[in-house]
Structures are given as structure tokens and as C-alpha cells.
Scaffold this motif. Structure first.
Motif, PDB file in Angstrom:
ATOM      1  N   GLU A  34       0.850  -1.203   0.000  1.00 47.55           N
ATOM      2  CA  GLU A  34       0.000   0.000   0.000  1.00 47.55           C
ATOM      3  C   GLU A  34       0.878   1.242   0.000  1.00 47.55           C
ATOM      4  O   GLU A  34       1.821   1.344   0.775  1.00 47.55           O
ATOM      5  CB  GLU A  34      -0.906  -0.006   1.222  1.00 47.55           C
ATOM      6  N   GLU A  36       0.083   4.371   0.785  1.00 50.65           N
ATOM      7  CA  GLU A  36      -0.132   5.306   1.887  1.00 50.65           C
ATOM      8  C   GLU A  36       0.387   4.722   3.203  1.00 50.65           C
ATOM      9  O   GLU A  36       0.544   3.510   3.346  1.00 50.65           O
ATOM     10  CB  GLU A  36      -1.620   5.635   2.016  1.00 50.65           C
ATOM     11  N   HIS A  37       0.620   5.607   4.173  1.00 52.40           N
ATOM     12  CA  HIS A  37       1.071   5.164   5.491  1.00 52.40           C
ATOM     13  C   HIS A  37      -0.102   4.812   6.409  1.00 52.40           C
ATOM     14  O   HIS A  37       0.104   4.357   7.529  1.00 52.40           O
ATOM     15  CB  HIS A  37       1.936   6.250   6.146  1.00 52.40           C
ATOM     16  N   GLN A  38      -1.333   5.056   5.931  1.00 49.46           N
ATOM     17  CA  GLN A  38      -2.516   4.665   6.678  1.00 49.46           C
ATOM     18  C   GLN A  38      -3.486   3.997   5.707  1.00 49.46           C
ATOM     19  O   GLN A  38      -3.367   4.146   4.495  1.00 49.46           O
ATOM     20  CB  GLN A  38      -3.188   5.868   7.358  1.00 49.46           C
ATOM     21  N   LEU A  39      -4.433   3.268   6.247  1.00 46.67           N
ATOM     22  CA  LEU A  39      -5.395   2.554   5.419  1.00 46.67           C
ATOM     23  C   LEU A  39      -6.634   3.412   5.159  1.00 46.67           C
ATOM     24  O   LEU A  39      -6.879   4.406   5.843  1.00 46.67           O
ATOM     25  CB  LEU A  39      -5.806   1.255   6.107  1.00 46.67           C
ATOM     26  N   ALA A  41      -7.466   5.471   2.880  1.00 51.47           N
ATOM     27  CA  ALA A  41      -7.238   6.878   2.559  1.00 51.47           C
ATOM     28  C   ALA A  41      -7.979   7.315   1.302  1.00 51.47           C
ATOM     29  O   ALA A  41      -8.184   8.507   1.084  1.00 51.47           O
ATOM     30  CB  ALA A  41      -5.737   7.142   2.382  1.00 51.47           C
ATOM     31  N   GLN A 150     -14.278   2.509   7.191  1.00 55.64           N
ATOM     32  CA  GLN A 150     -12.889   2.589   7.627  1.00 55.64           C
ATOM     33  C   GLN A 150     -12.575   1.509   8.661  1.00 55.64           C
ATOM     34  O   GLN A 150     -11.531   0.853   8.596  1.00 55.64           O
ATOM     35  CB  GLN A 150     -12.585   3.986   8.169  1.00 55.64           C
ATOM     36  N   GLN A 151     -13.489   1.318   9.626  1.00 53.61           N
ATOM     37  CA  GLN A 151     -13.266   0.257  10.610  1.00 53.61           C
ATOM     38  C   GLN A 151     -13.241  -1.116   9.943  1.00 53.61           C
ATOM     39  O   GLN A 151     -12.489  -2.015  10.362  1.00 53.61           O
ATOM     40  CB  GLN A 151     -14.335   0.306  11.705  1.00 53.61           C
ATOM     41  N   TYR A 154      -9.755  -1.635   8.374  1.00 53.52           N
ATOM     42  CA  TYR A 154      -8.753  -1.917   9.402  1.00 53.52           C
ATOM     43  C   TYR A 154      -8.942  -3.319   9.989  1.00 53.52           C
ATOM     44  O   TYR A 154      -7.965  -3.998  10.338  1.00 53.52           O
ATOM     45  CB  TYR A 154      -8.797  -0.854  10.497  1.00 53.52           C
ATOM     46  N   ARG A 158      -6.094  -6.307  10.042  1.00 51.48           N
ATOM     47  CA  ARG A 158      -5.692  -7.085  11.226  1.00 51.48           C
ATOM     48  C   ARG A 158      -5.836  -8.579  10.959  1.00 51.48           C
ATOM     49  O   ARG A 158      -4.969  -9.381  11.330  1.00 51.48           O
ATOM     50  CB  ARG A 158      -6.543  -6.681  12.435  1.00 51.48           C
ATOM     51  N   LEU A 169       3.046  -0.838   4.379  1.00 49.95           N
ATOM     52  CA  LEU A 169       2.485   0.500   4.200  1.00 49.95           C
ATOM     53  C   LEU A 169       3.599   1.455   3.784  1.00 49.95           C
ATOM     54  O   LEU A 169       4.763   1.242   4.107  1.00 49.95           O
ATOM     55  CB  LEU A 169       1.822   0.981   5.492  1.00 49.95           C
TER      56      LEU A 169
END
Length: 403
Positions: A34, A36-39, A41, A150-151, A154, A158, A169
Motif C-alpha cells: 500500500e 499510503e502510510h494509513q489505510l 485513505a 474505515q473500521q 482496518y 488485522r 504500508l
């Protein structure tokens, strides 16, 4: 040099679902990359969060199958993983003779696809569901739901990590090069050698595919969808979800109301050409990407349509003039005022367009001996993500099993 059996590019809901199902089905060494550094996005986190139960798609189509199954499975997944998900139902309102006639098409599709529904033939029955909505007739589907997308993303991340999948990431795939067996991915942080590739890169899936000569008769045209939020003291204007009757000629649903799992009511989206694949503000411009879009022959042919030009002008007005956006919202709920709406977020839809100027409406994957390129996973991509990801995982698993 990092090596994996399978590398999935893109940690959105489709990419992560593919990795999840591939890990459950095989013993392959899997990675998800991915940029981006966060999911969440981009598309997977910038959407309305609606689960569409499948009444809006032709019977026996992939969209119908994936949406009906996806809605059921998503509700089960959310319950099992404690993700906010509320079955609110959706009211599709007709204002004209043509729209009222189309409700019968929705009813036929719902029956064929096994979707529960009710036809409402009076203003009074509409108001029993949504007191502030106005229309001549309506189609009500109680199985539509609102989910925290978003949840959900994530949670998938996990789950795949717990299954042994490597998640990278901040690794943007800059070049993709075929090897004698597999591919070499040069990213912003590393080089990855992989035997099999799943290209689920969303807004950039076409550019990656083109690097290896795949899908060159298609390109992504980015359409920005902007949302407003109803101010809290007026949130009672919408109890559940209120939609206009869809135009079967267009892939966009039009401005509608959605009550989210956090209690907020959002209104939108419009659908305006974005001046860049990640141009989330109407003042953002990526000159190179905009030039690529306007020079693409498929886009020029698309705009040659008088209908599309009319729609484009109307949507552009909604983007730059709040009054026009409010007027579109008032078509469903006349009592909403301009002051009741405050600007919220925007998402960008990776709409695939063919060289002949056609909007690709159905999911499109292109398979090669050692790759699956997901070029089109448009709405209802979130709804369909579990069965669609399982489908893509199956394609890769079959290739691996033959060796």
C-alpha cells in the motif's frame, strides 16, 4: 530483495479481501503493498458506507450476485468483528412518470435477485417512512444498511496479518517489470519479487496494468463526489436513507441522503470530473494527470454525448455553487435549507472508460498467466468486497495449483 509468492497491490477493501481469502485457501506466502502510510485513505474510506442489497442490478449479472451475497456476508462479518453496521433500509423516491415506471423495473430486479422490498404508491406511505421526503411513489428496501467502512478496512488488515500476510504500508509501486517468472515491483521503499500479482490499485490500477501491456484499451477517468453534512439540529430531516430513482443510462446515483452509523446525515455525492486522481478539493489540480484525462480519446468520445455534456455541466455547478447542490437535495427533501448543509468530505471514483467512450459499469478483471488486474470495481465495491475478493483469490489459487 524481498520475495513473495503473491503480492497484492492496494490495501483497500478489495485488495485486503483478496489477501484474506487467498490466505484461507492456500499456503502461499502473500504480501499486500500500500502506498499510503494509513489505510482507507482513498475509495475504501471515502464513500457513503452504504450496503446496497442488489435491487438496482440486472438479474444474473455479476453486480447482482456480488451485491446480494456481499450485503449478507458484510452484515455477518461486522457482527463477528464488532464493526458498526445498522440495517436502516433505503427509500427510492420517484418524482415523474418515467421514474415511477422505473420503480417497477427495480421491483422486478429485486424479485429476481431475492431482495425484500415494498412499493409505496402514495405520499402518505412515503411519509410514514420518511416524514420529510416528498414523491409520487417509492420503492422501499429494508435490507440496505450503513457500515463504518474505515473500521471494516482496518479489521480486514488485522485479520490478514494474523493469517501471516505481510502488509507493507508507505510502499508506492513506481514500476512493474515482468520477469521470466513473475514480476519485479520497484516501490518507494524496496524491491519485491513475486511469482503472482494482484493489481487492486484502484485509481491507479490502469497505469500499473499498462506498464505490462494489459488493458490498454481502457483508462480510469476520476470523478469526484462531494458530500455535505446536515447540521446536527436538523438531522431529523432523514431517518434512514433517501435516494432518487436512478437513471439506468448513468452509473451515478445522484445526490441522496444517508444516515451513518455515527448518527450523522450526509448528503451527496455529486459526480464531477476531478482534475487529478487524488484531487479531493475542487481547487486541486494535477496538471499531468488532468492532461492525460482530457487527451484520452475515450474521454473525448464520452463528452461527445449531448447527455454527458449536460450532466457534466449540472454536476460542475453543484461543485462550485452550494445553491445548486441544495436544490438537488431539495428535490427529495424540500424543507432542507442551504444553511442546513455544511461541507464535509469528498471521494474520488475510479471510473473506467473504454477507448470507444463507454463507461464500464460492471466489474472488470483481466487475467494473465501470472496476474489478475482488477481494472473496475466500482459501486457497489464496498458491498461486494467479500465475495469479489474471494473470486479474485480463486483465480490466483487456480493458477498456483496448476504448477
Amino acid at each position: 530483495m524481498i520475495q513473495h509468492d503473491v503480492t497484492v497491490v492496494g490495501a483497500g477493501c478489495v485488495g485486503l479481501s483478496t489477501a484474506k481469502h487467498l490466505a484461507e485457501r492456500t499456503d502461499l506466502d502473500i504480501a499486500v503493498v500500500e502506498k499510503e502510510h494509513q489505510l482507507a485513505a482513498h475509495q475504501s474510506g471515502r464513500n457513503s458506507g452504504v450496503l446496497h442489497p442488489g435491487f438496482n442490478y440486472p438479474p444474473e449479472s455479476e453486480k447482482a450476485r456480488f451485491a446480494t451475497e456481499g450485503t449478507r456476508r458484510m452484515k455477518e462479518y461486522c457482527e463477528a468483528h464488532d464493526i458498526p453496521c445498522e440495517e436502516l433500509g433505503v427509500l427510492v423516491v420517484a418524482q415523474t412518470d418515467r421514474e415511477e415506471a422505473h420503480l417497477q423495473t427495480l421491483a422486478s430486479q429485486a424479485t429476481a435477485n431475492g431482495v425484500e422490498y415494498e412499493l409505496l404508491d402514495s405520499r402518505e406511505k412515503i411519509r410514514a417512512h420518511e416524514p420529510h421526503a416528498v414523491g409520487r411513489a417509492a420503492f422501499y428496501a429494508p435490507e440496505a444498511a450503513s457500515v463504518d467502512s474505515q473500521q471494516y478496512v482496518y479489521s480486514l488488515a488485522r485479520e490478514v496479518q494474523q493469517a501471516g500476510v505481510s502488509l507493507y504500508l508507505g510502499h508506492e509501486v513506481e514500476t512493474l517489470r515482468p520477469l521470466s517468472s513473475g514480476y519485479l515491483l520497484s516501490t518507494s521503499n524496496s524491491e519485491i519479487e513475486t511469482s503472482y500479482l494482484v493489481n487492486a490499485a484502484g485509481l491507479y490500477a490502469d497505469t500499473l496494468a499498462h506498464q505490462v501491456g494489459v488493458g490498454e484499451s481502457y483508462s480510469v477517468v476520476p470523478f469526484r463526489g462531494e458530500y455535505y453534512e446536515v447540521v446536527p439540529e436538523r438531522a431529523d430531516l432523514c431517518r434512514t436513507m433517501i435516494y432518487p430513482t436512478p437513471d439506468p443510462e448513468l452509473p451515478f446515483l445522484g445526490v441522496h441522503y444517508t444516515r451513518r452509523t455515527d448518527g450523522k446525515v450526509i448528503v451527496g455525492p455529486n459526480a464531477v470530473l476531478a482534475f487529478g486522481r487524488e484531487a479531493y478539493q475542487n481547487t486541486d489540480v494535477d496538471v499531468r494527470e488532468l492532461a492525460e484525462t482530457v487527451s484520452y480519446r475515450g474521454f473525448r468520445k464520452l463528452l461527445a454525448s449531448k447527455t454527458m455534456l449536460t450532466v457534466a455541466w449540472s454536476e460542475l455547478n453543484k461543485s462550485y455553487r452550494k445553491q445548486k447542490f441544495t436544490e438537488a437535495a431539495q428535490r427529495l427533501v424540500p424543507s432542507v435549507r442551504e444553511a442546513d448543509l455544511r461541507q464535509s468530505y469528498a471521494g474520488i471514483r475510479a471510473q473506467l472508460v473504454s477507448d470507444d467512450g463507454e463507461l464500464v459499469k460492471d466489474p472488470l478483471t483481466i487475467e494473465t498467466a501470472d496476474a489478475v488486474h482488477v481494472l473496475n470495481a466500482v459501486s457497489p465495491g464496498l458491498t461486494c468486497s467479500l465475495p469479489f475478493g474471494e473470486h479474485v483469490a480463486g483465480l490466483i489459487a487456480e493458477r498456483a495449483e496448476r504448477l
